[in-house]
Design a protein around this motif. Structure first.
Motif, PDB file in Angstrom:
ATOM      1  N   ILE A  90     -38.678  46.494  -8.439  1.00 56.51           N
ATOM      2  CA  ILE A  90     -39.080  46.461  -7.020  1.00 56.51           C
ATOM      3  C   ILE A  90     -39.062  45.023  -6.492  1.00 56.51           C
ATOM      4  O   ILE A  90     -38.275  44.686  -5.603  1.00 56.51           O
ATOM      5  N   VAL A  91     -39.922  44.162  -7.083  1.00 56.37           N
ATOM      6  CA  VAL A  91     -39.987  42.777  -6.567  1.00 56.37           C
ATOM      7  C   VAL A  91     -38.636  42.075  -6.772  1.00 56.37           C
ATOM      8  O   VAL A  91     -38.134  41.380  -5.883  1.00 56.37           O
ATOM      9  N   GLY A  92     -38.041  42.282  -7.938  1.00 55.60           N
ATOM     10  CA  GLY A  92     -36.749  41.642  -8.228  1.00 55.60           C
ATOM     11  C   GLY A  92     -35.678  42.072  -7.232  1.00 55.60           C
ATOM     12  O   GLY A  92     -34.944  41.238  -6.688  1.00 55.60           O
ATOM     13  N   THR A  93     -35.585  43.370  -6.982  1.00 55.49           N
ATOM     14  CA  THR A  93     -34.570  43.849  -6.023  1.00 55.49           C
ATOM     15  C   THR A  93     -34.850  43.300  -4.633  1.00 55.49           C
ATOM     16  O   THR A  93     -33.928  42.893  -3.912  1.00 55.49           O
ATOM     17  N   PHE A  94     -36.129  43.243  -4.269  1.00 59.63           N
ATOM     18  CA  PHE A  94     -36.497  42.682  -2.952  1.00 59.63           C
ATOM     19  C   PHE A  94     -36.041  41.221  -2.824  1.00 59.63           C
ATOM     20  O   PHE A  94     -35.405  40.821  -1.850  1.00 59.63           O
ATOM     21  N   ARG A  95     -36.345  40.410  -3.854  1.00 58.26           N
ATOM     22  CA  ARG A  95     -35.961  38.977  -3.786  1.00 58.26           C
ATOM     23  C   ARG A  95     -34.444  38.825  -3.757  1.00 58.26           C
ATOM     24  O   ARG A  95     -33.904  37.981  -3.038  1.00 58.26           O
ATOM     25  N   LEU A  96     -33.781  39.650  -4.549  1.00 56.35           N
ATOM     26  CA  LEU A  96     -32.314  39.613  -4.563  1.00 56.35           C
ATOM     27  C   LEU A  96     -31.773  39.960  -3.177  1.00 56.35           C
ATOM     28  O   LEU A  96     -30.868  39.285  -2.658  1.00 56.35           O
ATOM     29  N   LEU A  97     -32.338  40.993  -2.575  1.00 61.11           N
ATOM     30  CA  LEU A  97     -31.896  41.389  -1.226  1.00 61.11           C
ATOM     31  C   LEU A  97     -32.125  40.268  -0.221  1.00 61.11           C
ATOM     32  O   LEU A  97     -31.291  40.032   0.661  1.00 61.11           O
ATOM     33  N   GLU A  98     -33.260  39.583  -0.354  1.00 62.54           N
ATOM     34  CA  GLU A  98     -33.553  38.478   0.573  1.00 62.54           C
ATOM     35  C   GLU A  98     -32.509  37.368   0.424  1.00 62.54           C
ATOM     36  O   GLU A  98     -32.019  36.831   1.424  1.00 62.54           O
ATOM     37  N   ALA A  99     -32.182  37.025  -0.810  1.00 60.08           N
ATOM     38  CA  ALA A  99     -31.180  35.975  -1.032  1.00 60.08           C
ATOM     39  C   ALA A  99     -29.820  36.428  -0.497  1.00 60.08           C
ATOM     40  O   ALA A  99     -29.115  35.660   0.178  1.00 60.08           O
ATOM     41  N   VAL A 100     -29.472  37.679  -0.762  1.00 64.01           N
ATOM     42  CA  VAL A 100     -28.166  38.192  -0.332  1.00 64.01           C
ATOM     43  C   VAL A 100     -28.103  38.264   1.200  1.00 64.01           C
ATOM     44  O   VAL A 100     -27.079  37.954   1.813  1.00 64.01           O
ATOM     45  N   ARG A 101     -29.198  38.645   1.817  1.00 66.23           N
ATOM     46  CA  ARG A 101     -29.221  38.730   3.288  1.00 66.23           C
ATOM     47  C   ARG A 101     -28.959  37.356   3.921  1.00 66.23           C
ATOM     48  O   ARG A 101     -28.161  37.227   4.853  1.00 66.23           O
ATOM     49  N   ALA A 102     -29.622  36.324   3.369  1.00 68.98           N
ATOM     50  CA  ALA A 102     -29.423  34.978   3.920  1.00 68.98           C
ATOM     51  C   ALA A 102     -27.978  34.524   3.707  1.00 68.98           C
ATOM     52  O   ALA A 102     -27.345  33.956   4.617  1.00 68.98           O
ATOM     53  N   TYR A 103     -27.448  34.792   2.526  1.00 67.97           N
ATOM     54  CA  TYR A 103     -26.057  34.408   2.228  1.00 67.97           C
ATOM     55  C   TYR A 103     -25.097  35.143   3.167  1.00 67.97           C
ATOM     56  O   TYR A 103     -24.204  34.545   3.768  1.00 67.97           O
ATOM     57  N   TRP A 104     -25.305  36.456   3.290  1.00 62.13           N
ATOM     58  CA  TRP A 104     -24.413  37.285   4.129  1.00 62.13           C
ATOM     59  C   TRP A 104     -24.450  36.808   5.586  1.00 62.13           C
ATOM     60  O   TRP A 104     -23.409  36.722   6.251  1.00 62.13           O
ATOM     61  N   ASN A 105     -25.640  36.444   6.049  1.00 59.03           N
ATOM     62  CA  ASN A 105     -25.759  35.948   7.431  1.00 59.03           C
ATOM     63  C   ASN A 105     -24.988  34.654   7.638  1.00 59.03           C
ATOM     64  O   ASN A 105     -24.584  34.343   8.752  1.00 59.03           O
ATOM     65  N   SER A 106     -24.792  33.900   6.541  1.00 55.34           N
ATOM     66  CA  SER A 106     -24.118  32.604   6.678  1.00 55.34           C
ATOM     67  C   SER A 106     -22.597  32.733   6.610  1.00 55.34           C
ATOM     68  O   SER A 106     -21.883  31.751   6.803  1.00 55.34           O
ATOM     69  N   LEU A 107     -22.099  33.928   6.323  1.00 53.75           N
ATOM     70  CA  LEU A 107     -20.649  34.086   6.139  1.00 53.75           C
ATOM     71  C   LEU A 107     -19.924  34.083   7.486  1.00 53.75           C
ATOM     72  O   LEU A 107     -20.493  34.495   8.493  1.00 53.75           O
ATOM     73  N   PRO A 108     -18.657  33.665   7.487  1.00 56.23           N
ATOM     74  CA  PRO A 108     -17.881  33.665   8.732  1.00 56.23           C
ATOM     75  C   PRO A 108     -17.769  35.069   9.320  1.00 56.23           C
ATOM     76  O   PRO A 108     -17.670  36.049   8.589  1.00 56.23           O
ATOM     77  N   ASN A 109     -17.755  35.113  10.636  1.00 55.99           N
ATOM     78  CA  ASN A 109     -17.897  36.385  11.343  1.00 55.99           C
ATOM     79  C   ASN A 109     -16.990  36.380  12.567  1.00 55.99           C
ATOM     80  O   ASN A 109     -17.450  36.410  13.686  1.00 55.99           O
ATOM     81  N   ASP A 110     -15.665  36.350  12.334  1.00 56.78           N
ATOM     82  CA  ASP A 110     -14.799  36.262  13.512  1.00 56.78           C
ATOM     83  C   ASP A 110     -13.718  37.328  13.601  1.00 56.78           C
ATOM     84  O   ASP A 110     -12.907  37.313  14.512  1.00 56.78           O
ATOM     85  N   SER A 111     -13.678  38.257  12.634  1.00 58.02           N
ATOM     86  CA  SER A 111     -12.699  39.343  12.753  1.00 58.02           C
ATOM     87  C   SER A 111     -13.169  40.518  11.912  1.00 58.02           C
ATOM     88  O   SER A 111     -14.181  40.425  11.212  1.00 58.02           O
ATOM     89  N   GLU A 112     -12.396  41.621  11.940  1.00 55.10           N
ATOM     90  CA  GLU A 112     -12.788  42.793  11.140  1.00 55.10           C
ATOM     91  C   GLU A 112     -12.548  42.578   9.659  1.00 55.10           C
ATOM     92  O   GLU A 112     -13.062  43.313   8.831  1.00 55.10           O
ATOM     93  N   GLN A 113     -11.728  41.599   9.330  1.00 58.88           N
ATOM     94  CA  GLN A 113     -11.422  41.337   7.916  1.00 58.88           C
ATOM     95  C   GLN A 113     -12.083  40.043   7.426  1.00 58.88           C
ATOM     96  O   GLN A 113     -11.696  39.487   6.403  1.00 58.88           O
TER      97      GLN A 113
END
Ligand code: NAD
Ligand code: TYD
Length: 356
Positions: free
Chosen positions: A101-124
């Motif tokens: 539970i806690v581990g998956t939550f922390r992993l999700l938090e890290a992944v969410r921040a990383y994903w938000n930082s990814l380039p976002n300019d096309s469908e691909q």
């Protein structure tokens, strides 16, 4: 491109990493805490493989996961890491809450921040193609009666053990991160796996190893509890397929269409060993079967309906139970050093197979 796998030194994760690197040039970052269930010996064939980057660490260590994501920029994170044994969860639930539970939550938090930082300019772009794949279990759905239809993806969650409750909680967090933040997640709920590198605390490897050691084969209760069994390589191919073509936010059940009562599994293993490594006194290994006290709250039946995965993504298991169990018994007969190693030291100290 790179993928990040968690729990890749355990049974299913290691089979996945070995299969992945045998089939693809894409590197794998393998984050594993190396609990009693994680074993680098399983990954020995990858020792000099530059495409396998092993990192010992905890999925609950957000700073570590942040830095791995920033450094390796994976296109996907696959979460296998968990405490996975029901009997251990009954004796000692705390680690299950912490990692699952806690581990998956922390992993999700890290992944969410990383994903938000990814380039976002096309469908691909990297943000659109990124995936978080969460590996879960059919046990979250609870227990079935003898004639109930198999679990589909819409079956309600009714987890009964601390293990399945902790996995259910992690599934809900994954779902919520998709619903709330739009994180592109995929969840797979699979039935009981078996095959190479399975720790001999779970039914199938325990029976093989105990039989060969001349020890009792402890069957809980009346042995008529039913599980669906899937050869681990088939689980790995299902995960690869879901990663490649699954719809984000969707759940896919994975199963082998192989419902069997536990006692039939044990007798099948005895028959294979009678053929392949007969006992010195020429009697059957079934003479070692011992009915023991039942597991508290023991789920009576699991059965999985994997037709969505077949219909939508064209996945089917390659092995029948008969072919898979023969391969598994042969693997254990040929890998006694691996077995001796995982049964030594701290691991052996921590194994207890019977209730009193
Ligand atoms: P396993 O117990 O064999 O391996 C788990 C791995 O995770 C180990 O290598 C361990 O060191 C690692 N780990 C544990 N806690 C960690 C943490 N906090 N951080 C990083 N690594 C950690 O488990 P398995 O049988 O390979 O199961 C893998 C996944 O598949 C689990 O999520 C499990 O719930 C799920 N699953 C298992 C089965 C099955 O039959 N074994 C069936 C369906 C789903
Ligand atoms: P297990 O391999 O622990 O998987 P799960 O509990 O996640 O299904 O157990 C499979 C079945 O075998 C389960 O019904 C419990 C039973 N079992 C025994 O009868 N004896 C044993 O020693 C073990 C480990 C399990």
């Amino acid at each position: 491109m790179t993928i990040l796998v968690t729990g890749g030194a355990g049974f299913i994760g290691a089979n996945f990493v070995l299969d992945w690197l045998a089939q693809s040039d894409e590197p794998v970052v393998n984050l594993d805490k190396l609990t009693y269930a994680g074993n680098l010996e399983t990954l020995a064939p990858l020792q000099n493989n530059p495409r396998h980057i092993f990192v010992q660490g905890d999925i609950a260590d957000k700073a570590l996961v942040d830095s791995l994501l920033a450094q390796h920029q994976p296109r996907a994170v696959l979460n296998f890491a968990a405490e996975s044994h029901v009997d251990r969860s009954i004796r000692s639930p705390e680690d299950f809450i912490q990692t699952n539970i806690v581990g998956t939550f922390r992993l999700l938090e890290a992944v969410r921040a990383y994903w938000n930082s990814l380039p976002n300019d096309s469908e691909q772009d990297d943000k659109s193609t990124f995936r978080f794949l969460h590996v879960s279990t059919d046990e979250v759905y609870g227990s079935l009666g003898a004639t109930d239809p198999a679990f589909t993806e819409t079956h309600r969650y009714e987890p009964n053990s601390p293990y399945s409750a902790s996995k259910a909680a992690s599934d809900h967090l994954v779902r919520a991160y998709h619903h709330t933040y739009g994180l592109p997640v995929l969840t797979t709920n699979c039935s009981n796996n078996y095959g190479p590198y399975h720790f001999p605390e779970k039914l199938i490897p325990l029976m093989i190893v105990n039989a060969l050691a001349g020890k009792p084969l402890p069957v809980y209760g009346d042995g008529m509890q039913v599980r669906d069994w899937l050869y681990v390589k088939d689980h790995c191919s299902a995960i690869r397929r879901v990663l490649q073509a699954g719809q984000t936010g969707e759940v896919y059940n994975v199963g082998g269409w192989n419902e069997k009562p536990n006692i039939d599994i044990v007798k099948t293993i005895c028959a294979l060993l009678d053929e392949l490594r007969p006992r010195a006194d020429a009697t059957s290994y079934t003479t070692q079967i011992a009915y023991v006290k039942d597991r508290p709250g023991h789920d009576r039946r699991y059965a999985i309906d994997a037709s969505k995965l077949e219909r939508e993504l064209g996945w089917k298991p390659a092995e029948t139970f008969e072919s898979g169990i023969r391969k598994t018994v042969l693997w254990y007969l040929g890998n006694d050093e691996w077995v001796a190693h995982v049964q030594s030291g701290a691991y052996r100290e921590s194994v207890k197979t019977q209730y009193s």
